[in-house]
Scaffold this active site. Structure first.
Site, PDB file in Angstrom:
ATOM      1  N   GLY A  74       1.056  -1.298   0.015  1.00  0.00           N
ATOM      2  CA  GLY A  74       0.077   0.181   0.081  1.00  0.00           C
ATOM      3  C   GLY A  74       0.908   1.335  -0.055  1.00  0.00           C
ATOM      4  O   GLY A  74       0.490   2.242  -0.841  1.00  0.00           O
ATOM      5  N   THR A  75       1.892   1.246   0.766  1.00  0.00           N
ATOM      6  CA  THR A  75       2.731   2.484   0.882  1.00  0.00           C
ATOM      7  C   THR A  75       3.455   2.962  -0.489  1.00  0.00           C
ATOM      8  O   THR A  75       3.361   4.063  -1.039  1.00  0.00           O
ATOM      9  CB  THR A  75       3.974   2.375   2.027  1.00  0.00           C
ATOM     10  OG1 THR A  75       3.214   2.093   3.385  1.00  0.00           O
ATOM     11  CG2 THR A  75       4.727   3.543   1.993  1.00  0.00           C
ATOM     12  N   ASN A 157      -8.659   4.485   7.862  1.00  0.00           N
ATOM     13  CA  ASN A 157      -8.018   3.391   8.621  1.00  0.00           C
ATOM     14  C   ASN A 157      -8.072   3.680   9.930  1.00  0.00           C
ATOM     15  O   ASN A 157      -7.796   3.060  10.959  1.00  0.00           O
ATOM     16  CB  ASN A 157      -6.688   3.177   8.116  1.00  0.00           C
ATOM     17  CG  ASN A 157      -5.720   4.433   8.207  1.00  0.00           C
ATOM     18  OD1 ASN A 157      -6.255   5.375   7.607  1.00  0.00           O
ATOM     19  ND2 ASN A 157      -4.802   4.528   9.037  1.00  0.00           N
ATOM     20  N   GLN A 185      -8.281  -0.094   3.202  1.00  0.00           N
ATOM     21  CA  GLN A 185      -9.202  -0.696   4.122  1.00  0.00           C
ATOM     22  C   GLN A 185     -10.585  -1.069   3.644  1.00  0.00           C
ATOM     23  O   GLN A 185     -11.321  -1.568   4.236  1.00  0.00           O
ATOM     24  CB  GLN A 185      -9.535   0.457   5.382  1.00  0.00           C
ATOM     25  CG  GLN A 185      -8.116   0.783   6.172  1.00  0.00           C
ATOM     26  CD  GLN A 185      -7.560  -0.497   7.022  1.00  0.00           C
ATOM     27  OE1 GLN A 185      -8.511  -1.448   7.298  1.00  0.00           O
ATOM     28  NE2 GLN A 185      -6.380  -0.231   7.379  1.00  0.00           N
ATOM     29  N   HIS A 207      -1.948  -7.384   2.541  1.00  0.00           N
ATOM     30  CA  HIS A 207      -2.032  -8.095   3.999  1.00  0.00           C
ATOM     31  C   HIS A 207      -3.299  -7.262   4.768  1.00  0.00           C
ATOM     32  O   HIS A 207      -3.487  -7.349   6.044  1.00  0.00           O
ATOM     33  CB  HIS A 207      -0.815  -7.673   4.908  1.00  0.00           C
ATOM     34  CG  HIS A 207      -0.336  -6.113   5.222  1.00  0.00           C
ATOM     35  ND1 HIS A 207      -0.361  -5.753   6.502  1.00  0.00           N
ATOM     36  CD2 HIS A 207      -0.132  -5.259   4.501  1.00  0.00           C
ATOM     37  CE1 HIS A 207      -0.376  -4.520   6.528  1.00  0.00           C
ATOM     38  NE2 HIS A 207      -0.018  -4.096   5.280  1.00  0.00           N
ATOM     39  N   THR A 243      12.030  -6.883 -10.758  1.00  0.00           N
ATOM     40  CA  THR A 243      11.668  -8.179 -10.808  1.00  0.00           C
ATOM     41  C   THR A 243      10.275  -8.452 -10.081  1.00  0.00           C
ATOM     42  O   THR A 243      10.318  -8.204  -8.901  1.00  0.00           O
ATOM     43  CB  THR A 243      12.533  -9.285 -10.438  1.00  0.00           C
ATOM     44  OG1 THR A 243      13.950  -8.912 -11.370  1.00  0.00           O
ATOM     45  CG2 THR A 243      12.066 -10.477 -10.578  1.00  0.00           C
ATOM     46  N   CYS A 331       1.303   3.017  12.915  1.00  0.00           N
ATOM     47  CA  CYS A 331       2.688   3.888  12.845  1.00  0.00           C
ATOM     48  C   CYS A 331       2.656   4.873  13.853  1.00  0.00           C
ATOM     49  O   CYS A 331       3.633   5.482  14.180  1.00  0.00           O
ATOM     50  CB  CYS A 331       2.871   4.632  11.550  1.00  0.00           C
ATOM     51  SG  CYS A 331       1.933   3.371   9.961  1.00  0.00           S
TER      52      CYS A 331
HETATM   53  C1  LIG Z   1      -2.192  -0.277   5.777  1.00  0.00           C
HETATM   54  C2  LIG Z   1      -2.455   0.875   5.206  1.00  0.00           C
HETATM   55  C3  LIG Z   1      -1.466   1.731   4.269  1.00  0.00           C
HETATM   56  C4  LIG Z   1      -0.021   1.036   3.960  1.00  0.00           C
HETATM   57  O1  LIG Z   1      -0.001  -0.053   3.448  1.00  0.00           O
HETATM   58  P1  LIG Z   1       1.289  -1.102   3.609  1.00  0.00           P
HETATM   59  O2  LIG Z   1       0.821  -2.174   2.645  1.00  0.00           O
HETATM   60  O3  LIG Z   1       1.230  -1.566   4.966  1.00  0.00           O
HETATM   61  O4  LIG Z   1       2.455  -0.401   3.187  1.00  0.00           O
HETATM   62  C5  LIG Z   1      -1.848   2.597   3.760  1.00  0.00           C
HETATM   63  N1  LIG Z   1      -3.157   3.106   3.699  1.00  0.00           N
HETATM   64  C6  LIG Z   1      -4.024   2.777   4.541  1.00  0.00           C
HETATM   65  C7  LIG Z   1      -5.319   3.488   4.565  1.00  0.00           C
HETATM   66  C8  LIG Z   1      -3.855   1.433   5.246  1.00  0.00           C
HETATM   67  O5  LIG Z   1      -4.555   0.826   5.802  1.00  0.00           O
END
Ligand SMILES: *Cc1c(COP(=O)(O)O)cnc(C)c1O
Length: 390
Positions: A74-75, A157, A185, A207, A243, A331
């Site tokens: 996600g990041t 989130n 989310q 995840h 990759t 975080c």
């Molecule tokens: C968990 C989350 C992220 C970050 O995603 P990662 O896969 O952990 O890097 C970004 N935005 C929201 C809303 C999240 O819940």
């Protein structure tokens, strides 16, 4: 406290991997190997599996397989969307204006802050209502010909509210400004149909839907100008070099398929537990408030603020009692400042300090919720007495 009696109430931070997902991944970790970009049979085999997964996920998002970019999560998807679209729009039409909400995940908000500080972009924060929801009219009013990108989180989130994606998307499309959403989310609970949502860019991370950590998607609508932020090989239509992570991509596709399959049943079950929790907590705990919208919220998040409570201390007390919760974003743990997202909802500091997010999932049982509700009032009382912030 033995491990068995530990209760996980932090599904918004990360979900456990589904056994069926792990099984789908294992052959690609044990026996099937190769670089999917290679010409030989090994490469073709893994390359074929990746393309099959891409087609499956494109179907679930109602997009073309070529519009799916695989990322490390996600990041990275948020970074690529925001930074990539900002630089793309600057190059193409001299656009420097970024329009986002004050309740974004740090993957979005810190990326924007860097663009402001080091690259002379200009940011404007959309107002949000008391539930942290964006009004489409405010987007319309603030959109400019030089707006590079609009980014609005789909389901929050920290407090669970959902935004009116389609209405915002229509406004952006009319003006030809790319519209991004962080849908991390929302993925396991709401529509991911990119046409229905009217988005140009959408971030997903496996995840958060019972897939593996460290893999995600950025949906990029065909005409969207995106400048790559990671350079190297020609993977992912030159938009994301590196990759591809075959086993994790296979796992992500399996996980998304499973999540989309029991969506309605799962939502019903979670909503019932969520609402029972919200009702009892507001009723039984003095000086407590629900954060986020009472009904237009994701089924897996119940979130609160308590006046005069030290949120971090509360989390530690709960952990010792066997319950793993969070105060908004994972975080923020260990950070002495209250969450900027909760502050953006308008709560004073003495309330915002006492934030609690309880997030449930497939493994959560009514018995666990019952046990949690029984001990919570006492833990709140304890952290009120011991608190230095109240
Ligand atoms: C968990 C989350 C992220 C970050 O995603 P990662 O896969 O952990 O890097 C970004 N935005 C929201 C809303 C999240 O819940």
């Amino acid at each position: 406290m033995n491990e068995k009696s530990k209760v996980y109430l932090d599904y918004a931070a990360s979900t456990p991997i589904d056994k069926r997902v792990l099984e789908a991944m294992l052959p690609y970790l044990e026996n099937i190997h190769g670089n999917p970009a290679s010409i030989h049979t090994y490469g073709q085999q893994v390359g074929g599996a990746i393309e099959k997964a891409r087609i499956e996920m494109a179907e679930m998002l109602n997009c073309s397989p070529t519009e799916i970019i695989f990322t490390s999560g996600g990041t990275e998807s948020d970074n690529l969307a925001i930074r990539g679209a900002a630089f793309g729009a600057r190059e193409a039409r001299d656009a420097n204006h970024l329009l986002i909400t004050p309740v974004e995940h740090h993957a979005v908000s810190h990326t924007v802050e860097q663009l402001i500080e080091f690259h002379d972009f200009e940011v404007e924060y959309l107002p949000v209502d008391e539930y942290g929801v964006v009004r489409p009219a405010d987007v319309k009013e603030r959109l400019r010909p030089d707006t590079a990108i609009v980014s609005v989180i789909y389901a929050n989130n920290e407090f669970g509210s959902i935004n009116p994606m389609h209405e915002i998307g229509e406004i952006c499309r009319e003006k030809g400004v790319p519209f991004h959403t962080d849908a991390l989310q929302a993925a396991a609970y709401f529509s991911l149909d990119v046409e229905e949502l009217t988005v140009d860019l959408m971030s997903l991370g496996a995840h958060k839907f019972y897939g593996p950590l460290g893999v995600g998607i950025l949906y990029v609508k065909k005409e969207t100008l995106l400048s790559p932020i990671q350079t190297g090989g020609t993977q992912e239509r030159n938009m994301r070099a590196g990759t591809l992570n075959t086993p994790y991509i296979i796992g992500m596709s399996k996980a998304l398929g499973l999540a989309r399959k029991d969506l309605e049943n799962n939502n019903k079950k979670l909503t019932a537990m969520r609402d029972q929790m919200i009702g009892r907590i507001l009723e039984e705990i003095p000086h407590s408030k629900l954060t986020g919208h009472p009904t237009k919220r994701t089924p897996h998040i119940a979130s609160f603020v308590f006046d005069g409570v030290d949120g971090n201390q509360l989390l530690m007390l709960l952990d010792v009692a066997g319950y793993a919760c969070s105060s908004g974003s994972a975080c923020m743990t260990g950070d002495p400042e209250p969450s900027d997202v909760i502050l953006a909802l308008g709560y004073p500091k003495n309330w915002a300090f006492g934030s609690l997010r309880v997030s449930i999932g497939r493994g959560t049982t009514p018995v666990e919720i019952q046990g949690f509700l029984e001990i919570l009032p006492e833990k709140i009382e304890q952290s009120r007495n011991g608190s230095s912030t109240g």
